[in-house]
Enzyme design. Structure first.
Site, mmCIF file in Angstrom:
data_model
loop_
_atom_site.group_PDB
_atom_site.id
_atom_site.type_symbol
_atom_site.label_atom_id
_atom_site.label_comp_id
_atom_site.label_asym_id
_atom_site.label_seq_id
_atom_site.Cartn_x
_atom_site.Cartn_y
_atom_site.Cartn_z
ATOM 1 N N GLY A 1 0.811 -1.203 0.000
ATOM 2 C CA GLY A 1 0.000 0.000 0.000
ATOM 3 C C GLY A 1 0.845 1.255 0.000
ATOM 4 C CB SER A 2 0.302 4.573 -1.503
ATOM 5 O OG SER A 2 0.441 4.098 -2.815
ATOM 6 N N GLY A 3 1.572 5.288 1.115
ATOM 7 C CA GLY A 3 1.561 5.932 2.424
ATOM 8 C C GLY A 3 2.826 5.688 3.212
ATOM 9 C CG HIS A 4 3.975 2.277 4.131
ATOM 10 N ND1 HIS A 4 3.600 2.528 5.423
ATOM 11 C CD2 HIS A 4 3.100 1.352 3.655
ATOM 12 C CE1 HIS A 4 2.553 1.781 5.729
ATOM 13 N NE2 HIS A 4 2.229 1.061 4.672
ATOM 14 C CG ASP B 1 0.252 -6.700 0.883
ATOM 15 O OD1 ASP B 1 0.565 -5.983 -0.069
ATOM 16 O OD2 ASP B 1 -0.208 -6.258 1.949
ATOM 17 C CG HIS C 1 -1.300 -0.209 7.619
ATOM 18 N ND1 HIS C 1 -1.392 -1.577 7.511
ATOM 19 C CD2 HIS C 1 -0.404 0.176 6.682
ATOM 20 C CE1 HIS C 1 -0.600 -1.991 6.544
ATOM 21 N NE2 HIS C 1 0.010 -0.952 6.025
#
Length: 538
Positions: free
Chosen positions: A266-269, A322, A431
């Site tokens: 996921g994005s955001g990292h 994932d 998250h």
């Protein structure tokens, strides 16, 4: 109180939470048709599309779109039941400029009344009412005592959770599950779970607005943040490209003939994952929505784009989405003649106890797995050797996170949870999940000591051992404070006579705008130590 005209974040957050929990709701509905999560997510997806097309900022209007989507596009009993729930929200809030505790009480009680007019179900029958009715009652009772809006919302969420848990010990007395009789005992009700998710999202979003969490961010459309990020990254990094047929796959323009390394998440990292598509690390990466797994198709496209005929090593973090998407993509890759093996990171010691390491999540430790595997691949190692090296790195790597202030999801506009002023949380998730323990704020050296000792204990480090140390900010932690923490970490390691061979410091694996830090140790031996490259990405 909040302004109705500016409350669109509330229905948007409800939509986000239902969609995020699609798989969980489907699992709970395994005794039924198994389609509860799919259908609820479908309705919410349609509602989201219509809200964005309209451009409304009003809470009630957002609820209208949810109700319409549920009634028009979700069949069975779910559409009418949840449609009536949102109709209760709509009737109580329509025409109201401000949403205060009394309007909220009317919204909740209206939802109960509407549902009870179309179903014979009552509390104790194993349905959404087991979550909704006690939640509405708890909210009304709380505001009658001290008229504290936030306290009432928290009481509502807690009562909803207790109501959901109560369904585990109930036998279904309504709906198709009745035929299963005692087999329904021991299982949570999917309908009550959906209701609980909606009420929790309602509580958190209203509290977030009440507390004034703003969205003063460098964004265009919050729902386009992933695509905008990738496009911006391409302007800065000319050695990579996105696939024309899949805008969520990034690859090196030129990949040497070797075992290919692929990851994704996921994005955001950021800079993970897109930022580690570079020489010596990843050859391609699949990019998901914020904190959501990439699709199976994106992983497959990444495998195909990276493969140079020597096989593909997919190295990713241990999350259910994932796992499912990678394994599905591998099966499709096999049909196309691509040999893919995978290695999973499980370095987050706070996500499961030591005796259940297989359930742990993968977070910042992926960084060292990529470094080690990349070295083996670049030296001409075969697929088995690359994966074995990555697995050894995984087995010897542990991480833990602390949070000083919570993150805010771009499409939601408020935190998932709240860290009280004057405290910090140990063991938060990457998250935005709440931590395991809360402490009064302490000097940086004491926080570093707690983090370091937790990793030393879990890795069973002894005097004379050697480690690689990574300290990553989580998004809004000043670099200076990261180095202050590192100083504290090194003092602890020196006290234990553990030698640091390599340090990496900076915003390496982040969590949007969270103020906090992730500490990672990799225990080194004669095999791993020579595989640490001299290049540092901090």
């Amino acid at each position: 109180m909040i302004k109705n005209s500016e409350g669109i974040e509330i229905p948007l957050y409800i939509i986000t939470e239902i969609k995020k929990n699609e798989g969980y709701l489907g699992q709970l509905d395994s005794l039924g048709d198994g389609d509860h999560g799919i259908n609820m997510s479908k309705g919410m997806t349609i509602a989201l599309k219509n809200i964005l097309a309209d451009g409304t900022h009003e809470m009630t209007a957002g609820f209208e779109y949810i109700k319409e989507a549920l009634l028009e596009y979700v069949g069975g009993s779910m559409g009418p039941l949840y449609g009536m729930m949102f109709l209760g929200f709509i009737r109580a809030s329509k025409g109201k400029e401000e949403i205060n505790s009394f309007v909220m009480a009317s919204m909740l009680n209206g939802a109960v009344s509407n549902i009870e007019t179309i179903t014979d179900a009552r509390v104790g029958d194993k349905s959404l009412l087991d979550s909704l009715v006690p939640a509405a009652a708890a909210f009304s009772e709380s505001i009658q005592v001290d008229q504290d809006f936030e306290k009432g919302l928290r009481a509502m969420a807690e009562a909803s959770q207790r109501g959901l848990e109560s369904t585990r010990n109930l036998k279904a007395n309504i709906g198709r599950s009745v035929r299963l009789g005692d087999k329904t005992l021991g299982h949570l009700d999917a309908g009550a779970a959906s209701c609980n998710i909606i009420l929790n999202a309602l509580s958190k979003s209203v509290i977030g607005i009440e507390r004034g969490y703003g969205m003063q961010r460098f964004l265009n459309d919050p729902n386009e943040v992933v695509d905008d990020t990738i496009q911006g990254y391409l302007y800065h990094n000319h050695d990579i490209q996105i696939l024309p047929q899949n805008q969520r796959v990034v690859k090196l323009k030129k990949i040497n003939k070797k075992v290919a390394l692929v990851s994704g998440g996921g994005s955001g990292h950021e800079p993970s994952f897109v930022g580690y598509v570079k020489r010596g690390l990843l050859d391609a990466a699949a990019i998901g929505e914020v904190f959501s797994s990439p699709t199976a198709k994106s992983f497959l496209d990444a495998f195909k784009a990276a493969d140079q005929g020597e096989g593909v090593a997919c190295i990713f973090g241990n999350y259910s989405g994932d796992n499912m998407n990678v394994k599905s993509a591998i099966l499709d890759a096999e049909d196309e003649g691509i040999n893919v093996r995978y290695v999973v990171s499980r370095d987050d010691i706070a996500s499961a106890p030591k005796e259940k390491q297989e359930k742990r999540h993968g977070i910042a430790g992926l960084y060292y797995m990529w470094l080690v595997a990349g070295q083996v691949a670049d030296r001409g190692g075969k697929l088995d050797s690359v994966c074995n090296a990555a697995q050894k790195a995984a087995d010897n790597t542990r991480s833990i996170c602390v949070g000083l202030h919570e993150l805010i999801l771009p499409a939601v506009g408020h935190p998932n949870f709240h860290i009280k002023d004057g405290t910090y949380e140990m063991g938060i998730g990457h998250h935005g999940e709440e931590g395991l323990e809360t402490y009064p704020i302490e000097p940086a050296n004491k926080i570093a000591e707690r983090m370091s000792n937790a990793l030393i204990d879990d890795l069973d480090l002894k005097s004379g051992n050697e480690v690689a140390v990574m300290l990553s900010g989580l998004g809004s932690t000043p670099i200076s404070e990261q180095y202050i923490l590192l100083r504290g970490v090194e003092e602890v390691l020196n006290k234990h006579k553990i030698k640091t061979v390599r340090t990496d410091v900076g915003n390496l694996v982040t969590s949007l705008n969270m103020n906090g830090a992730a500490l990672t140790f990799m225990k080194l031996d004669g095999d791993l130590k020579p595989l640490l490259p001299s290049t540092s990405y901090s």
